[in-house]
Write a protein that holds these residues in place. Structure first.
Motif, PDB file in Angstrom:
ATOM      1  N   ARG A 103       2.699  10.486  -7.685  1.00  0.00           N
ATOM      2  CA  ARG A 103       3.414  10.821  -8.567  1.00  0.00           C
ATOM      3  C   ARG A 103       2.851  11.571  -9.798  1.00  0.00           C
ATOM      4  NH1 ARG A 103       9.021   7.545  -9.011  1.00  0.00           N
ATOM      5  NH2 ARG A 103       9.594   9.354 -10.607  1.00  0.00           N
ATOM      6  N   SER A 104       3.224  12.633 -10.314  1.00  0.00           N
ATOM      7  CA  SER A 104       2.413  13.136 -11.444  1.00  0.00           C
ATOM      8  C   SER A 104       2.853  12.388 -12.628  1.00  0.00           C
ATOM      9  CB  SER A 104       2.734  14.409 -11.620  1.00  0.00           C
ATOM     10  OG  SER A 104       3.977  15.019 -11.781  1.00  0.00           O
ATOM     11  N   ARG A 105       4.069  11.786 -12.911  1.00  0.00           N
ATOM     12  CA  ARG A 105       4.455  11.307 -14.024  1.00  0.00           C
ATOM     13  C   ARG A 105       4.494   9.853 -14.134  1.00  0.00           C
ATOM     14  NH1 ARG A 105       9.339  15.134 -16.216  1.00  0.00           N
ATOM     15  NH2 ARG A 105       8.218  17.152 -16.648  1.00  0.00           N
ATOM     16  N   PHE A 106       3.530   9.226 -13.579  1.00  0.00           N
ATOM     17  CA  PHE A 106       3.322   7.748 -13.402  1.00  0.00           C
ATOM     18  C   PHE A 106       3.501   7.106 -14.563  1.00  0.00           C
ATOM     19  CE2 PHE A 106       0.956   3.964 -12.089  1.00  0.00           C
ATOM     20  CZ  PHE A 106       2.150   3.205 -11.430  1.00  0.00           C
ATOM     21  N   PRO A 107       3.947   6.346 -15.015  1.00  0.00           N
ATOM     22  CA  PRO A 107       3.926   5.695 -16.574  1.00  0.00           C
ATOM     23  C   PRO A 107       2.834   4.868 -16.706  1.00  0.00           C
ATOM     24  CG  PRO A 107       5.760   4.427 -15.133  1.00  0.00           C
ATOM     25  CD  PRO A 107       5.322   5.483 -14.351  1.00  0.00           C
ATOM     26  N   PHE A 108       2.471   4.197 -15.656  1.00  0.00           N
ATOM     27  CA  PHE A 108       1.396   3.302 -16.128  1.00  0.00           C
ATOM     28  C   PHE A 108       0.140   3.727 -15.321  1.00  0.00           C
ATOM     29  CE2 PHE A 108       5.120   0.575 -16.177  1.00  0.00           C
ATOM     30  CZ  PHE A 108       5.062   0.231 -17.517  1.00  0.00           C
ATOM     31  N   ARG A 109      -0.737   4.632 -15.959  1.00  0.00           N
ATOM     32  CA  ARG A 109      -1.968   5.481 -15.096  1.00  0.00           C
ATOM     33  C   ARG A 109      -3.081   4.167 -14.765  1.00  0.00           C
ATOM     34  NH1 ARG A 109      -1.554  10.646 -15.171  1.00  0.00           N
ATOM     35  NH2 ARG A 109      -0.170  11.596 -16.375  1.00  0.00           N
ATOM     36  N   TRP A 110      -3.158   3.231 -15.407  1.00  0.00           N
ATOM     37  CA  TRP A 110      -4.203   2.244 -15.268  1.00  0.00           C
ATOM     38  C   TRP A 110      -4.031   1.359 -13.741  1.00  0.00           C
ATOM     39  CZ3 TRP A 110      -2.874  -2.955 -15.638  1.00  0.00           C
ATOM     40  CH2 TRP A 110      -1.564  -3.223 -16.281  1.00  0.00           C
ATOM     41  N   LEU A 111      -2.516   1.557 -13.474  1.00  0.00           N
ATOM     42  CA  LEU A 111      -2.314   0.795 -11.980  1.00  0.00           C
ATOM     43  C   LEU A 111      -2.316   2.041 -10.883  1.00  0.00           C
ATOM     44  CD1 LEU A 111       0.889  -1.395 -13.129  1.00  0.00           C
ATOM     45  CD2 LEU A 111      -1.266  -2.045 -12.581  1.00  0.00           C
ATOM     46  N   ARG A 112      -2.835   2.772 -11.402  1.00  0.00           N
ATOM     47  CA  ARG A 112      -2.869   3.908 -10.123  1.00  0.00           C
ATOM     48  C   ARG A 112      -3.747   3.517  -9.126  1.00  0.00           C
ATOM     49  NH1 ARG A 112      -2.571   9.861 -12.149  1.00  0.00           N
ATOM     50  NH2 ARG A 112      -2.923  10.345  -9.872  1.00  0.00           N
ATOM     51  N   SER A 113      -3.692   3.828  -7.785  1.00  0.00           N
ATOM     52  CA  SER A 113      -4.803   3.628  -6.749  1.00  0.00           C
ATOM     53  C   SER A 113      -5.372   4.797  -6.484  1.00  0.00           C
ATOM     54  CB  SER A 113      -3.726   3.024  -5.474  1.00  0.00           C
ATOM     55  OG  SER A 113      -4.517   2.558  -4.500  1.00  0.00           O
ATOM     56  N   GLU A 114      -6.348   5.158  -7.141  1.00  0.00           N
ATOM     57  CA  GLU A 114      -7.116   6.259  -6.758  1.00  0.00           C
ATOM     58  C   GLU A 114      -7.886   6.245  -5.123  1.00  0.00           C
ATOM     59  OE1 GLU A 114      -9.725   6.674 -10.184  1.00  0.00           O
ATOM     60  OE2 GLU A 114      -8.484   7.270 -11.516  1.00  0.00           O
ATOM     61  N   ASN A 115      -8.286   4.892  -5.177  1.00  0.00           N
ATOM     62  CA  ASN A 115      -9.191   4.947  -4.032  1.00  0.00           C
ATOM     63  C   ASN A 115      -8.214   4.914  -2.754  1.00  0.00           C
ATOM     64  OD1 ASN A 115     -11.705   5.331  -4.568  1.00  0.00           O
ATOM     65  ND2 ASN A 115     -12.560   3.164  -4.026  1.00  0.00           N
ATOM     66  N   VAL A 116      -6.960   4.343  -2.846  1.00  0.00           N
ATOM     67  CA  VAL A 116      -6.026   4.488  -1.561  1.00  0.00           C
ATOM     68  C   VAL A 116      -5.535   5.879  -1.287  1.00  0.00           C
ATOM     69  CG1 VAL A 116      -3.883   3.477  -1.210  1.00  0.00           C
ATOM     70  CG2 VAL A 116      -5.408   1.928  -2.400  1.00  0.00           C
ATOM     71  N   CYS A 117      -5.514   6.802  -2.557  1.00  0.00           N
ATOM     72  CA  CYS A 117      -5.242   7.909  -2.196  1.00  0.00           C
ATOM     73  C   CYS A 117      -6.148   8.802  -1.500  1.00  0.00           C
ATOM     74  CB  CYS A 117      -4.663   8.629  -3.594  1.00  0.00           C
ATOM     75  SG  CYS A 117      -3.079   8.121  -4.187  1.00  0.00           S
ATOM     76  N   SER A 118      -7.339   8.792  -1.795  1.00  0.00           N
ATOM     77  CA  SER A 118      -8.705   9.239  -1.327  1.00  0.00           C
ATOM     78  C   SER A 118      -9.795   8.414  -1.287  1.00  0.00           C
ATOM     79  CB  SER A 118      -9.140  10.622  -2.271  1.00  0.00           C
ATOM     80  OG  SER A 118      -9.446  10.144  -3.541  1.00  0.00           O
TER      81      SER A 118
ATOM     82  N   VAL B 274       0.715  -1.001  -0.038  1.00  0.00           N
ATOM     83  CA  VAL B 274      -0.069   0.020  -0.227  1.00  0.00           C
ATOM     84  C   VAL B 274       1.063   1.143  -0.002  1.00  0.00           C
ATOM     85  CG1 VAL B 274      -1.684   1.306   1.435  1.00  0.00           C
ATOM     86  CG2 VAL B 274      -1.979  -1.059   1.060  1.00  0.00           C
ATOM     87  N   VAL B 275       2.028   1.472   0.885  1.00  0.00           N
ATOM     88  CA  VAL B 275       2.853   2.617   0.661  1.00  0.00           C
ATOM     89  C   VAL B 275       3.354   2.595  -0.754  1.00  0.00           C
ATOM     90  CG1 VAL B 275       5.099   3.175   1.788  1.00  0.00           C
ATOM     91  CG2 VAL B 275       3.590   2.235   3.282  1.00  0.00           C
ATOM     92  N   VAL B 276       3.877   1.738  -1.418  1.00  0.00           N
ATOM     93  CA  VAL B 276       4.249   1.577  -2.644  1.00  0.00           C
ATOM     94  C   VAL B 276       3.355   2.117  -3.467  1.00  0.00           C
ATOM     95  CG1 VAL B 276       5.420   0.288  -4.588  1.00  0.00           C
ATOM     96  CG2 VAL B 276       6.404  -0.056  -2.253  1.00  0.00           C
ATOM     97  N   SER B 277       2.161   1.573  -3.422  1.00  0.00           N
ATOM     98  CA  SER B 277       1.284   2.233  -4.129  1.00  0.00           C
ATOM     99  C   SER B 277       0.850   3.553  -4.191  1.00  0.00           C
ATOM    100  CB  SER B 277      -0.204   1.364  -3.963  1.00  0.00           C
ATOM    101  OG  SER B 277      -1.196   1.723  -4.495  1.00  0.00           O
ATOM    102  N   GLU B 278       0.871   4.146  -2.872  1.00  0.00           N
ATOM    103  CA  GLU B 278       0.408   5.435  -2.439  1.00  0.00           C
ATOM    104  C   GLU B 278       1.612   6.191  -3.136  1.00  0.00           C
ATOM    105  OE1 GLU B 278      -1.138   8.843  -0.181  1.00  0.00           O
ATOM    106  OE2 GLU B 278      -1.913   6.782  -0.641  1.00  0.00           O
ATOM    107  N   TYR B 279       2.881   5.956  -2.997  1.00  0.00           N
ATOM    108  CA  TYR B 279       4.052   6.711  -3.683  1.00  0.00           C
ATOM    109  C   TYR B 279       4.055   6.793  -4.900  1.00  0.00           C
ATOM    110  CZ  TYR B 279       8.870   7.600  -5.044  1.00  0.00           C
ATOM    111  OH  TYR B 279       9.888   8.190  -5.743  1.00  0.00           O
ATOM    112  N   TRP B 280       3.840   5.990  -5.828  1.00  0.00           N
ATOM    113  CA  TRP B 280       3.523   5.947  -7.172  1.00  0.00           C
ATOM    114  C   TRP B 280       2.334   6.800  -7.450  1.00  0.00           C
ATOM    115  CZ3 TRP B 280       7.324   5.404 -10.327  1.00  0.00           C
ATOM    116  CH2 TRP B 280       8.523   4.565  -9.962  1.00  0.00           C
TER     117      TRP B 280
END
Length: 680
Positions: A560-575, A551-557
């Motif tokens: 980041r504004s330039r995350f290369p794989f946006r479909w892996l972004r964790s929107e619900n973990v961030c908010s 979860v921490v790694v997911s939060e870190y990536w």
């Protein structure tokens, strides 16, 4: 809470170290047992379901130990050379049978044949032991108590000269034509003395049961022709030709069936050529000869040798052993029972000319997809020696169901967390927990037996792992929504201090419930409880180390504004997503607003469950000693659970020589269980 802060700070500051360390540890735990131990053997799925440690099992163990000790090679043997077999003599016998097949054999030692009384009930009629002729009892050549018909090995009158065994071995694999006998053997026709069948029927051959769905029974011309058509379907095709015993290189042996024996008795080449008069005459012959069969006067020996007992049997009753084989193998025991002259034949056996083995798998697949019913005659059961092999195949095939269930859970987790990365890491954590459990099971507990039931622990691990992941992610989301300005370290401290306790309690209670089953007398249940309980505790360890670091790694990536794989972004973990908060509010509203309706419905459902479990149809103990692997409607289970008891040869083979309950008293033998011990 302070005790968890240091651990939370380590996870927050060094998530990659945690992930790498846990991955190395789990991978090591998986590699060591896989490379140093034998893989689990599921060839016998019934293994481990025998009770051990009970009073009855100890008595059975003492009886088995006594039988082992009194074997010729045992410490209590009075004849240590009793089981010594001379391979040279066996070779002589086999060569004699090949070169003198069909010749009459001198059998002077009839007392080697065990001919004994079969006591059984058929249609509520019991055969009386006093009906055995006095000459039979006074001959001293049979046992007057126990009963079974056992064909004796041929006693050889003269022996051929012994060939040079080294010369025989040197010619193996060479062209047989060089030595003169190969061409003769190739054109040889392998038939028994009756000229119709290849040999006598045997319990080691595959067999199917044909049953009548109507009231007319099977012993009539129309039904027998219908059975012949079904037999033709069963004895054709490439799969059958690969398995069958051969009359010659291109022709399979005929099956042992009621129609074929009628054709044999009336000199017909096929059961399709028999007439209604042939069927009626055969039925009259069986009715006439049945008393000799049940009085133990008609035996397989009467065909070749007219001894004192067989001289009392009319010659037509012993012709080709047809009457004996029909009554003993092919018709159920309720047909023409003792003291009754008329009966309806409801079930008949069809013995196929190939052995019971796992090689029949392709043949079973072929006939399983074919129609095995003609008019009112249907194949209701079969025994191909394939039950365990088919179970292993189904066990492998059904793993997709476990995968489908796991996939559904993971899709729900992905929809809930909106993080494919967290979902993937949860799957890895579940697999690691199973690997760690297998390491502890085999190397720490030193348990060698791994029943197939332990595979079900994977389902338990998926459910528990998903629940713990839901708890932690929900806690993380809610704390981040309330304390959006907090750093990752503070979020981890708060989330871990609250979620770890909930996950620990649920994991501990679940593991305790599994470990409680260790007191069971069933070995497979004890093994499953150990493996599943260990997997539960290993899963907890993964969920407080691997998952928070993920979860921490997911939060870190994610941040980041330039995350290369946006479909892996964790929107619900961030908010914390609003849609799930709305769903939570909906569930709470429905439960509180309709609380009386839920209480009434669930209460009624609980009462119905109590009735089903304890009243009707209710749980019941098994009433058969056969271990059921498939549904009761499966033809293999139908044979073992229902139809096998209906035929005389199976009844003797299962129940044993004495069908009454034996009483055995053993002194001086301790009930030492030499099986694999779970705890040393």
């Amino acid at each position: 809470m302070e005790r968890m802060n240091w651990f939370a700070r380590i996870i927050a500051y060094h998530p990659y170290v945690i992930l790498i360390g846990v991955a190395v540890f789990a991978a090591t735990c998986i590699v060591i047992p896989v490379t140093t131990r034998k893989p689990p053997d599921f060839s016998d799925p019934t293994s481990g379901f025998q009770s051990r440690g009970t009073v009855l099992s100890q008595r059975i163990t003492a009886w088995i130990n006594l039988k082992d000790a009194t074997r010729p090679s045992g410490p209590l043997s009075v004849n240590p050379k009793g089981d010594t077999v001379d391979l040279r003599e066996i070779s002589k016998i086999r060569r004699h049978r090949q070169h003198h097949k069909g010749q009459k054999v001198n059998r002077t030692e009839i007392n080697r044949n065990v001919i004994a009384k079969v006591i059984y009930s058929a249609d509520e009629s019991t055969y009386n032991a006093n009906e055995i002729p006095d000459k039979l009892e006074d001959s001293g050549k049979i046992s007057a108590v126990y009963s079974v018909f056992v064909q004796n090995e041929h006693q050889i009158e003269t022996e051929p000269p012994v060939e040079d065994e080294w010369e025989t071995l040197t010619h193996l694999g060479e062209d047989p034509k060089r030595h003169g006998s190969g061409s003769d053997h190739k054109n040889h026709v392998h038939l028994a003395s009756d000229g119709f069948f290849c040999s006598a029927p045997n319990i080691e051959f595959s067999r199917v049961v044909l049953s009548s769905l109507g009231e007319s029974g099977l012993f009539n011309w129309e039904s027998i022709l219908s059975m012949c058509r079904i037999e033709k379907r069963l004895t054709e095709g490439e799969e059958f030709e690969k398995l069958c015993e051969k009359v010659s290189d291109e022709k399979c042996c005929p099956a042992w069936s009621l129609g074929n024996y009628i054709a044999l008795l009336h000199n017909k080449s096929s059961c399709f050529n028999i007439t209604e008069n042939d069927v009626n005459l055969t039925l009259a012959l069986l009715q006439y000869c049945a008393p000799y069969f049940y009085n133990l006067m008609l035996t397989p020996e009467c065909t070749e040798e007219r001894n004192e007992i067989c001289q009392q049997v009319p010659p037509q009753c012993s012709q080709h052993n047809a009457v004996y084989n029909i009554l003993y193998y092919l018709v159920d025991a309720s047909f023409l029972p003792p003291n009754k002259s008329v009966s309806t034949l409801d079930n008949a056996m069809l013995i196929l000319p190939f052995g019971r083995s796992s090689d029949t798998l392709d043949y079973y697949r072929k006939i399983d997809s074919a129609s095995l019913q003609y008019q009112d005659i249907k194949v209701t059961a079969m025994e191909l020696g394939l039950k365990n092999t088919l179970f292993d195949m189904y066990l492998v095939q059904d793993t997709y169901l476990v995968g489908a269930g796991a996939l559904f859970v993971l899709l729900c987790m992905w929809a809930y967390t909106h993080s494919l990365f967290v979902t993937f890491m949860t799957v890895v954590a579940i697999l690691f927990s199973l690997g760690i459990s297998y390491f502890v099971y085999t190397l720490v507990f030193e348990l060698e037996f791994f029943p197939f039931m332990n595979i079900l622990a994977s389902v338990v691990a998926v459910g528990i792992g998903a629940d713990d992941a839901f708890i932690f992610c929900k806690m993380w989301q809610c704390i981040k929504a309330e304390r959006n300005s907090w750093t990752v370290v503070k979020l981890m401290e708060e989330a871990l201090s609250n979620a770890a306790l909930s996950m620990f309690v649920t994991s501990l209670t679940t593991a305790a419930a599994f470990y409680t089953s260790c007191v069971s007398y069933i070995t497979a249940i004890r093994c499953f409880s150990i493996f599943a309980g260990t997997a539960t505790l290993a899963n907890f360890g993964m969920m407080v180390t691997w998952l928070p670091a993920s979860v921490v790694v997911s939060e870190y990536w994610c941040c980041r504004s330039r995350f290369p794989f946006r479909w892996l972004r964790s929107e619900n973990v961030c908010s914390c997503g609003g849609r799930f908060l709305s769903f939570d509010k909906l569930v709470v509203t429905v439960v509180l607003k309709f609380k009386y309706m839920w209480l009434t419905m669930l209460g009624i459902l609980a009462l119905i469950s109590v009735v089903i479990v304890f009243w009707w149809p209710r749980f019941s103990l098994p009433d058969t000693r056969d271990f059921q692997l498939f549904d009761s409607s499966h033809p293999f289970e139908q044979y073992e659970l229902y139809y096998s008891e209906k035929f005389l040869f199976e009844r003797i083979n299962k129940v044993g020589i004495n069908t009454k309950l034996p009483l055995r008293f053993v002194w001086g033998i301790l009930p030492v269980d030499n099986g694999v011990s779970l705890f040393r």
